[in-house]
Design an enzyme around this catalytic site. Structure first.
Site, PDB file in Angstrom:
ATOM      1  N   CYS A  64       0.849  -1.200   0.000  1.00 21.69           N
ATOM      2  CA  CYS A  64       0.000   0.000   0.000  1.00 21.69           C
ATOM      3  C   CYS A  64       0.884   1.250   0.000  1.00 21.69           C
ATOM      4  O   CYS A  64       1.841   1.341   0.774  1.00 21.69           O
ATOM      5  CB  CYS A  64      -0.906  -0.006   1.231  1.00 21.69           C
ATOM      6  SG  CYS A  64      -2.008   1.423   1.260  1.00 21.69           S
ATOM      7  N   CYS A  68       0.607   4.850   6.897  1.00 23.77           N
ATOM      8  CA  CYS A  68      -0.011   4.694   8.223  1.00 23.77           C
ATOM      9  C   CYS A  68       0.973   3.964   9.158  1.00 23.77           C
ATOM     10  O   CYS A  68       1.336   2.811   8.884  1.00 23.77           O
ATOM     11  CB  CYS A  68      -1.314   3.925   8.108  1.00 23.77           C
ATOM     12  SG  CYS A  68      -2.363   4.542   6.762  1.00 23.77           S
ATOM     13  N   CYS A  71       0.500   0.264  10.306  1.00 24.24           N
ATOM     14  CA  CYS A  71       0.012  -0.764   9.388  1.00 24.24           C
ATOM     15  C   CYS A  71       1.098  -1.647   8.765  1.00 24.24           C
ATOM     16  O   CYS A  71       2.032  -1.157   8.126  1.00 24.24           O
ATOM     17  CB  CYS A  71      -0.801  -0.125   8.274  1.00 24.24           C
ATOM     18  SG  CYS A  71      -1.611  -1.377   7.248  1.00 24.24           S
ATOM     19  N   CYS A 108     -16.535  -9.194   5.542  1.00 24.76           N
ATOM     20  CA  CYS A 108     -15.905  -7.892   5.309  1.00 24.76           C
ATOM     21  C   CYS A 108     -14.632  -8.072   4.473  1.00 24.76           C
ATOM     22  O   CYS A 108     -13.713  -8.782   4.878  1.00 24.76           O
ATOM     23  CB  CYS A 108     -15.580  -7.254   6.649  1.00 24.76           C
ATOM     24  SG  CYS A 108     -14.841  -5.636   6.478  1.00 24.76           S
ATOM     25  N   CYS A 139     -19.562  -6.137   3.702  1.00 28.38           N
ATOM     26  CA  CYS A 139     -18.817  -4.956   4.146  1.00 28.38           C
ATOM     27  C   CYS A 139     -17.533  -4.906   3.318  1.00 28.38           C
ATOM     28  O   CYS A 139     -16.986  -5.948   2.953  1.00 28.38           O
ATOM     29  CB  CYS A 139     -18.493  -5.081   5.632  1.00 28.38           C
ATOM     30  SG  CYS A 139     -17.428  -3.767   6.249  1.00 28.38           S
ATOM     31  N   CYS A 199     -19.309   2.268   8.701  1.00 30.19           N
ATOM     32  CA  CYS A 199     -18.550   1.583   9.759  1.00 30.19           C
ATOM     33  C   CYS A 199     -17.299   2.424   9.979  1.00 30.19           C
ATOM     34  O   CYS A 199     -16.439   2.499   9.090  1.00 30.19           O
ATOM     35  CB  CYS A 199     -18.182   0.164   9.312  1.00 30.19           C
ATOM     36  SG  CYS A 199     -17.070  -0.680  10.444  1.00 30.19           S
ATOM     37  N   ARG A 271     -17.830  -2.325  17.908  1.00 29.10           N
ATOM     38  CA  ARG A 271     -17.118  -3.590  17.671  1.00 29.10           C
ATOM     39  C   ARG A 271     -15.801  -3.646  18.414  1.00 29.10           C
ATOM     40  O   ARG A 271     -14.945  -2.766  18.279  1.00 29.10           O
ATOM     41  CB  ARG A 271     -16.874  -3.811  16.177  1.00 29.10           C
ATOM     42  CG  ARG A 271     -16.160  -5.150  15.931  1.00 29.10           C
ATOM     43  CD  ARG A 271     -16.046  -5.545  14.469  1.00 29.10           C
ATOM     44  NE  ARG A 271     -17.329  -5.558  13.834  1.00 29.10           N
ATOM     45  CZ  ARG A 271     -17.661  -4.758  12.814  1.00 29.10           C
ATOM     46  NH1 ARG A 271     -16.790  -3.922  12.324  1.00 29.10           N
ATOM     47  NH2 ARG A 271     -18.854  -4.829  12.285  1.00 29.10           N
TER      48      ARG A 271
HETATM   49  N1  SAM Z   1      -6.584   0.678   3.118  1.00 29.30           N
HETATM   50  C1  SAM Z   1      -7.880   0.847   3.614  1.00 29.30           C
HETATM   51  C2  SAM Z   1      -7.949   1.916   4.681  1.00 29.30           C
HETATM   52  O1  SAM Z   1      -6.942   2.250   5.279  1.00 29.30           O
HETATM   53  O2  SAM Z   1      -9.054   2.398   4.936  1.00 29.30           O
HETATM   54  C3  SAM Z   1      -8.519  -0.427   4.143  1.00 29.30           C
HETATM   55  C4  SAM Z   1      -7.681  -1.416   4.913  1.00 29.30           C
HETATM   56  S1  SAM Z   1      -6.990  -0.816   6.418  1.00 29.30           S
HETATM   57  C5  SAM Z   1      -5.919  -2.120   6.900  1.00 29.30           C
HETATM   58  C6  SAM Z   1      -8.376  -0.867   7.563  1.00 29.30           C
HETATM   59  C7  SAM Z   1      -8.139  -0.414   8.966  1.00 29.30           C
HETATM   60  O3  SAM Z   1      -7.403  -1.385   9.692  1.00 29.30           O
HETATM   61  C8  SAM Z   1      -7.352   0.854   9.186  1.00 29.30           C
HETATM   62  O4  SAM Z   1      -8.106   2.000   9.013  1.00 29.30           O
HETATM   63  C9  SAM Z   1      -6.940   0.721  10.637  1.00 29.30           C
HETATM   64  O5  SAM Z   1      -7.886   1.356  11.470  1.00 29.30           O
HETATM   65  C10 SAM Z   1      -6.950  -0.789  10.875  1.00 29.30           C
HETATM   66  N2  SAM Z   1      -5.598  -1.295  11.182  1.00 29.30           N
HETATM   67  C11 SAM Z   1      -4.577  -1.441  10.309  1.00 29.30           C
HETATM   68  N3  SAM Z   1      -3.469  -1.907  10.936  1.00 29.30           N
HETATM   69  C12 SAM Z   1      -3.812  -2.070  12.236  1.00 29.30           C
HETATM   70  C13 SAM Z   1      -3.092  -2.508  13.373  1.00 29.30           C
HETATM   71  N4  SAM Z   1      -1.811  -2.850  13.317  1.00 29.30           N
HETATM   72  N5  SAM Z   1      -3.746  -2.556  14.561  1.00 29.30           N
HETATM   73  C14 SAM Z   1      -5.046  -2.196  14.637  1.00 29.30           C
HETATM   74  N6  SAM Z   1      -5.772  -1.770  13.594  1.00 29.30           N
HETATM   75  C15 SAM Z   1      -5.159  -1.700  12.409  1.00 29.30           C
HETATM   76  C1  DTB Z   2     -11.230  -2.347  11.522  1.00 29.59           C
HETATM   77  O1  DTB Z   2     -11.570  -1.337  12.180  1.00 29.59           O
HETATM   78  N1  DTB Z   2     -10.350  -3.253  11.922  1.00 29.59           N
HETATM   79  C2  DTB Z   2     -10.137  -4.257  10.915  1.00 29.59           C
HETATM   80  C3  DTB Z   2     -11.159  -3.860   9.831  1.00 29.59           C
HETATM   81  N2  DTB Z   2     -11.693  -2.633  10.318  1.00 29.59           N
HETATM   82  C4  DTB Z   2     -10.762  -3.789   8.434  1.00 29.59           C
HETATM   83  C5  DTB Z   2      -8.720  -4.375  10.454  1.00 29.59           C
HETATM   84  C6  DTB Z   2      -7.758  -4.695  11.562  1.00 29.59           C
HETATM   85  C7  DTB Z   2      -6.436  -4.908  10.937  1.00 29.59           C
HETATM   86  C8  DTB Z   2      -5.411  -5.365  11.933  1.00 29.59           C
HETATM   87  C9  DTB Z   2      -4.095  -5.561  11.299  1.00 29.59           C
HETATM   88  C10 DTB Z   2      -4.058  -6.632  10.246  1.00 29.59           C
HETATM   89  O2  DTB Z   2      -4.556  -7.760  10.486  1.00 29.59           O
HETATM   90  O3  DTB Z   2      -3.449  -6.397   9.193  1.00 29.59           O
HETATM   91 FE1  SF4 Z   3      -2.776   1.239   3.388  1.00 26.04          FE
HETATM   92 FE2  SF4 Z   3      -2.686   0.061   5.752  1.00 26.04          FE
HETATM   93 FE3  SF4 Z   3      -3.000   2.686   5.616  1.00 26.04          FE
HETATM   94 FE4  SF4 Z   3      -5.032   1.037   4.813  1.00 26.04          FE
HETATM   95  S1  SF4 Z   3      -4.200   1.271   6.880  1.00 26.04           S
HETATM   96  S2  SF4 Z   3      -4.243   2.878   3.780  1.00 26.04           S
HETATM   97  S3  SF4 Z   3      -3.796  -0.666   3.996  1.00 26.04           S
HETATM   98  S4  SF4 Z   3      -1.177   1.538   4.950  1.00 26.04           S
END
Ligand code: SAM
Ligand code: DTB
Ligand code: SF4
Length: 358
Positions: A64, A68, A71, A108, A139, A199, A271
């Site tokens: 990506c 973030c 992430c 989802c 979702c 959501c 949630r």
């Molecule tokens: N790329 C899209 C976005 O950022 O909206 C969708 C996928 S992204 C992984 C969805 C959500 O996962 C993020 O907004 C974040 O709140 C959550 N997330 C990602 N990494 C995480 C982590 N290490 N711990 C907890 N939540 C996480």
């Molecule tokens: C949300 O609030 N939490 C989920 C879902 N929406 C997409 C994602 C959590 C991701 C945790 C890190 C991972 O498994 O990559």
């Molecule tokens: Fe990309 Fe992860 Fe950020 Fe979603 S949360 S925009 S997957 S870097």
């Protein structure tokens, strides 16, 4: 505002004019008082022994372009994650069938996009049609959307779009530099205007302070319509991301945030999202007591681990919790497939309200 100035008896009214003082005062209540009021309000709107169950699938993994800091899927951090292209529709539907067989009612689909291309969106729309035809709620979380893209997803039968604000606007700038808080709000507007359920929630334990958590909740609660679903994630610390090693949040402050989300958005599903693998059963029970009534179910979140299904089933049994019935028709063919969600949702609400008032 001091906690003494709070009008605790009016908690439970659906409002969109909360002040930061009120939210901070709620977070500062003695723990037992806060959980008591959250549970009281929870029972006004929901059956306290039902929890909504969603399963996640990463349909496009890694690489990506966003940065973030939490992430594992950002291309900027070496987390050892293998990138995977957008999955084939059949493979996604196979996963959805397996999730349904294990008891999930919502599926989802998450993609590591900054914003999907129209070509990619068309494939995701096919996935949504297929999952909907299985009788599951749908979702998706795909990053930023244009208003037109949101309409296309609605047309395909999307019930919910996940797009998190993650934290306060001030803290957001410290964890993401490649897009703005306003970008997030714009996509949420497109989703809402398209008639898709919202959501939207955040992540706790990223090094934010209590005011950041209060401001996140305030932004969500003062939206003209509350998000129907509010995911509260505990940061999953992944090696290679900048947030690996940050001081963990006091578990009681996590529960407090869940309780205040319940009080500010009484009709929303809250949630208990990422981070359950690091929580013991007692901590999760406390979150349910504080008003959490939805979980991610299945061994994986997107790329990180989630508790085993057996463990969750055992936990539900020990706590006397049943999975909440889905808001879609059992027989989707009887109605105009994706348009039946609202009607069936209102049937379910009546049942839940009856139970709450029994
Ligand atoms: N790329 C899209 C976005 O950022 O909206 C969708 C996928 S992204 C992984 C969805 C959500 O996962 C993020 O907004 C974040 O709140 C959550 N997330 C990602 N990494 C995480 C982590 N290490 N711990 C907890 N939540 C996480
Ligand atoms: C949300 O609030 N939490 C989920 C879902 N929406 C997409 C994602 C959590 C991701 C945790 C890190 C991972 O498994 O990559
Ligand atoms: Fe990309 Fe992860 Fe950020 Fe979603 S949360 S925009 S997957 S870097």
């Amino acid at each position: 505002m001091s906690t003494a100035a709070l009008d605790l008896n009016s908690l439970g009214n659906v409002r969109h004019d909360w002040t930061l003082g009120e939210v901070s005062a709620l977070l500062a209540l003695p723990f037992a008082d806060l959980v008591f009021h959250a549970q009281r309000v929870h029972r006004t709107y929901f059956n306290p022994n039902e929890v909504q169950v969603s399963t996640l699938l990463s349909i496009k993994t890694g690489a990506c372009p966003e940065d973030c800091a939490y992430c594992p899927q950002s291309v900027r951090y070496d987390t050892g994650l293998e990138r995977e292209e957008l999955m084939a529709v059949d493979a996604v539907l196979e996963n959805a069938r397996a999730a349904k067989a294990k008891g999930a009612t919502r599926f989802c689909m998450g993609a590591a996009y900054r914003s999907p291309k129209d070509k990619q969106l068309k494939v995701v729309a096919e996935m949504i049609r297929g999952v909907r035809a299985l009788g599951m709620e749908t979702c998706a979380t795909l990053g930023m959307l244009t208003p037109q893209q949101a309409l296309e997803l609605k047309e395909a039968g999307l019930d919910y779009y996940n797009h998190n604000l993650d934290s306060s606007e001030e803290f957001y700038e410290k964890i993401i530099t490649t897009r703005t808080f306003q970008d997030r709000l714009d996509t949420l507007d497109s989703v809402r205007n398209a008639g898709i359920n919202v959501c939207c929630g955040g992540i706790l334990g990223m090094g934010e302070d209590e005011t950041d958590r209060a401001k996140l909740l305030l932004t969500l609660a003062n939206m003209p319509q509350h998000p129907e679903s509010v995911p509260v994630n505990q940061l999953v610390q992944v090696t290679g991301t900048p947030l690996k090693g940050v001081e963990p949040l006091d578990p009681f402050d996590f529960v407090r945030t869940v309780a205040v989300a319940r009080l500010l958005m009484p009709r929303s599903h809250v949630r208990l999202s990422a981070g359950r693998t690091e929580m013991n059963d007692q901590m999760q029970a406390l979150c349910f007591l504080a008003g959490a009534n939805s979980i991610f179910y299945g061994e994986k979140l997107l790329t990180t681990d989630n508790p085993e299904s057996d463990r969750d089933q055992a936990l539900f049994k020990r706590l006397g919790i049943s999975p909440e019935a889905p808001a879609v028709c059992a027989d989707v063919n009887e109605h105009e497939s994706h348009h039946c969600a609202d009607r069936c949702g209102s049937v379910r609400k009546t049942a839940v309200e009856n139970a709450a008032h029994a």
